[in-house]
Design an enzyme around this catalytic site. Structure first.
Site, PDB file in Angstrom:
ATOM      1  N   ASN A  14      23.031 -11.255  26.119  1.00 35.84           N
ATOM      2  CA  ASN A  14      22.384 -11.284  24.673  1.00 35.84           C
ATOM      3  C   ASN A  14      24.501 -10.935  24.007  1.00 35.84           C
ATOM      4  O   ASN A  14      25.109 -10.056  24.781  1.00 35.84           O
ATOM      5  CB  ASN A  14      22.433  -9.972  24.686  1.00 35.84           C
ATOM      6  CG  ASN A  14      22.263  -9.255  23.224  1.00 35.84           C
ATOM      7  OD1 ASN A  14      22.654 -10.246  22.515  1.00 35.84           O
ATOM      8  ND2 ASN A  14      21.053  -8.681  22.850  1.00 35.84           N
ATOM      9  N   HIS A  98      14.073  -6.089  20.043  1.00 32.04           N
ATOM     10  CA  HIS A  98      15.301  -5.887  20.161  1.00 32.04           C
ATOM     11  C   HIS A  98      15.668  -4.424  19.524  1.00 32.04           C
ATOM     12  O   HIS A  98      15.335  -3.903  18.646  1.00 32.04           O
ATOM     13  CB  HIS A  98      16.546  -6.616  20.270  1.00 32.04           C
ATOM     14  CG  HIS A  98      17.905  -5.937  21.386  1.00 32.04           C
ATOM     15  ND1 HIS A  98      18.619  -5.056  19.908  1.00 32.04           N
ATOM     16  CD2 HIS A  98      18.034  -6.085  22.170  1.00 32.04           C
ATOM     17  CE1 HIS A  98      20.034  -4.904  21.628  1.00 32.04           C
ATOM     18  NE2 HIS A  98      19.215  -5.064  22.940  1.00 32.04           N
ATOM     19  N   GLU A 146      15.691  -0.482  28.083  1.00 27.91           N
ATOM     20  CA  GLU A 146      17.173  -0.462  26.969  1.00 27.91           C
ATOM     21  C   GLU A 146      16.835   0.879  26.459  1.00 27.91           C
ATOM     22  O   GLU A 146      16.332   0.611  24.962  1.00 27.91           O
ATOM     23  CB  GLU A 146      17.758  -1.906  26.637  1.00 27.91           C
ATOM     24  CG  GLU A 146      17.817  -2.300  26.832  1.00 27.91           C
ATOM     25  CD  GLU A 146      18.521  -3.530  25.989  1.00 27.91           C
ATOM     26  OE1 GLU A 146      19.544  -3.480  26.321  1.00 27.91           O
ATOM     27  OE2 GLU A 146      18.605  -3.412  25.419  1.00 27.91           O
ATOM     28  N   ILE A 151      22.893   1.894  25.123  1.00 33.18           N
ATOM     29  CA  ILE A 151      24.021   0.341  24.977  1.00 33.18           C
ATOM     30  C   ILE A 151      24.909   0.585  24.519  1.00 33.18           C
ATOM     31  O   ILE A 151      25.776   1.605  23.769  1.00 33.18           O
ATOM     32  CB  ILE A 151      22.566  -0.237  24.337  1.00 33.18           C
ATOM     33  CG1 ILE A 151      21.716  -0.128  24.339  1.00 33.18           C
ATOM     34  CG2 ILE A 151      23.886  -1.375  23.388  1.00 33.18           C
ATOM     35  CD1 ILE A 151      20.073  -1.217  23.562  1.00 33.18           C
TER      36      ILE A 151
END
Lengths: 231, 231, 231, 231
Positions: A14, A98, A146, A151
């Protein structure tokens, strides 16, 4: 991209809105990632910004993903991202929900359906095991787990929160036996990738670990070799 | 695009998310619009979807606008539209706060400033005379007045609501003497364009009136000839 | 609350969603604030959470404000905050566009108009001098300037950023000579209040400085005495 | 409200932001609904606007629901609706993700968890069978299925879309055997209620069918008698 047809692991990079992967640099980075994929025989993909999709897709043969699509059909919607437009630009699929672009539950379902209609594969993201199962019910091609707190942290989800991954895999399989499962957040080494696959996932979703690395091609090579080790 | 440098009227065509102006058709439509602009000597511009900006900008010399940008700087923001990315794709400017993509007041100011920093001209939209003055305070290059109830209606704002335009011009000039003023909504004929210019605007923002027309080039020609008539 | 009718300074305490000012504690805190206002002759007001408005308004005579209203008229809107409902509960006014509840520019104008129609005074917030002028164009009763980075910081806007206040006052007065101007963020002492008034404001908007204080009545007394010193 | 403890059908009346159910009229309507519930022995509940919760809850003994809560914990959040505040006002539960107040998937899970922690029952809404299963994964006390296109239509979901209800019940039961299931949209007669229960739901969520009726008490009586008929 017939995601349901290929069975091996998948590494999706990404590009977010990093300057290191904007414009020409998006094309250059995609070239490097494709080269490593070709050399190692590991399936890789890239998710550049909207404005870069067409240029990237014309330069590489690996699948290109949008980072988001809006749920609407064509019409009088200014400033929105149409699945049809993403497809016309050459994308093979799109990320949906996301953690940096979360959407309403209703729109997840609409986006997945609309993407499927226009021929885009879907990678739907979730931040918890329970949400991973919830998004799996919409039958995307891929679910990506995620935890937002990891992250960009450099602390790999597959090593810091292995129970989150096994629990997610268990819950997802309860409601959807076929969906491909990726995990992400904090992945920076081949060891992290290896751990992720051992926990029952079919690949990883990575961003800063590759994009912000001094030598992205070395990192992606490390990842691909870890995948090979498993096979 | 040095909008402050050119003084003549400006016709900006917003492609929205119309299929008629997606992908290759965005490029074809832009070609036609450019041709008419060249033939008549009238300044024209186009605002295609994000994924089409790069391709359109590489094909035409008229200014290309994004339909929206997000207010953030580069970084870990998946699925957002970076001003830097729009610029790298070849855009000359961006629309901000279109009535189909309204944003928070704070983000209007941030978006205008960030766009200016990266070298994008800004067309900030407002739906009422008072809001037109409010957005003019952020000092965009252009303010566009569009009453949403007339958008796509075929009833031209310049003929149905002339007092809205004169009132907007008056209020905008109270707070910002230099900003270029466009108006839009329901514009379908050269007569509508002529009326808009006579009311004190410097051009128009148009979408369906051109994009959905059987022969867009004829409509844009009609518009440009109306502009010529005034000069 | 006929805000336009009273001319003295105004101190408004925003209860936010602090537990210290929820339910019965909202009523108790309002009682204390009212008592100090009565003793010192300074105009004070409170902004409790929605569920506490009715109870607080039935217990005190000082003006009670909602912290937000939604822009819509009555109808089929579940989970929204109707100006009519806030009014029926006994509120005298409402805050609009607080930096912790920013809304679209269009909705600021709609909310101010709708609040006025139902008889609610409006305190519209802005975080920069330019935005303060933009919201002043909607003609609320009061504009409140609050730089978000100082909110809850204990560093008073009136001492840390005096130029922001004078610049805001100047820009607001350019477009609206009559609106009352408050400032806020980081106000914890009477000295901070005094400084704010000296800079040309007509009062302050305060939250944690009062609500989270061990003895809120002492802080509000300190504030009110500072106001008195000026008169 | 120990929703898990009672086993009979439940009729919940959503007051939305209807003027007919604002302020004093919210209390009066709640009184009438309670009276019918008492007379018929059917479990009923009401969901007034935030500002009316405290007054309604102090007047009736039937469970009172908020129409929405925000997902955050107490703190510096202006204009938001805290579960703690709703609870302190006397509410027994809250609606979450109503189709007129849809929220992000992530926030559904957070809201349900936070509501549970403070002791509020949860009614989580969904518009399709698949989404009903997705929200059931968050383990609310009640899932309510409402196709938006029938809301306020006068055409009852239980008669127009019976397959949506049976499909929802089937999908929900796959992932959550215990959650109570309501359905709603277009319910105006006892017959509609009867049909809904026959399809496997445990009650209904109704709004305009009761609130906008000339004699709401007659409608709710009709509903309650239909429930009795089944037992």
């Amino acid at each position: 991209m017939a995601t349901r047809e290929f069975s091996g692991p998948f590494l999706l990079v990404n590009f977010k809105t990093y300057l290191e992967a904007t414009g020409k640099r998006a094309v250059e980075l995609s070239d490097k990632i494709e080269a490593v994929g070709r050399d190692t025989g590991v399936r890789v993909g890239v998710a550049p910004q909207f404005c870069d999709i067409a240029q990237v897709a014309s330069q590489v043969e690996i699948p290109v993903f949008a980072q988001h699509v809006d749920p609407m059909a064509p019409g009088a919607f200014t400033g929105h991202v149409l699945a049809e437009s993403v497809k016309a630009a050459g994308a093979a699929g799109t990320i949906i929900n996301h953690s940096e672009r979360t959407i309403r539950l209703l729109d997840i379902e609409k986006s997945v359906e609309h993407a499927r209609e226009v021929g885009l594969a879907t990678v739907t993201c979730a931040s918890t095991a329970r949400l991973a199962a919830a998004v799996a019910l919409s039958e995307p091609d891929i679910v990506a787990i995620e935890p937002p707190e990891l992250i960009g942290s450099g602390r790999a989800v597959s090593k810091e929160r292995p129970e989150l991954i096994t629990e997610s895999v268990r819950r997802i399989r309860n409601v959807n036996p076929n969906v491909k499962i990726l995990c992400g957040a904090g992945i920076t080494t081949g060891e992290d990738v290896y751990a992720a696959l051992k926990l029952g996932t079919q690949g990883i979703l990575v961003a800063s670990g590759v994009v912000k690395a001094p030598k992205p091609e070395d990192v992606i090579m490390d990842f691909c070799q870890a995948v090979r080790k498993l096979e």
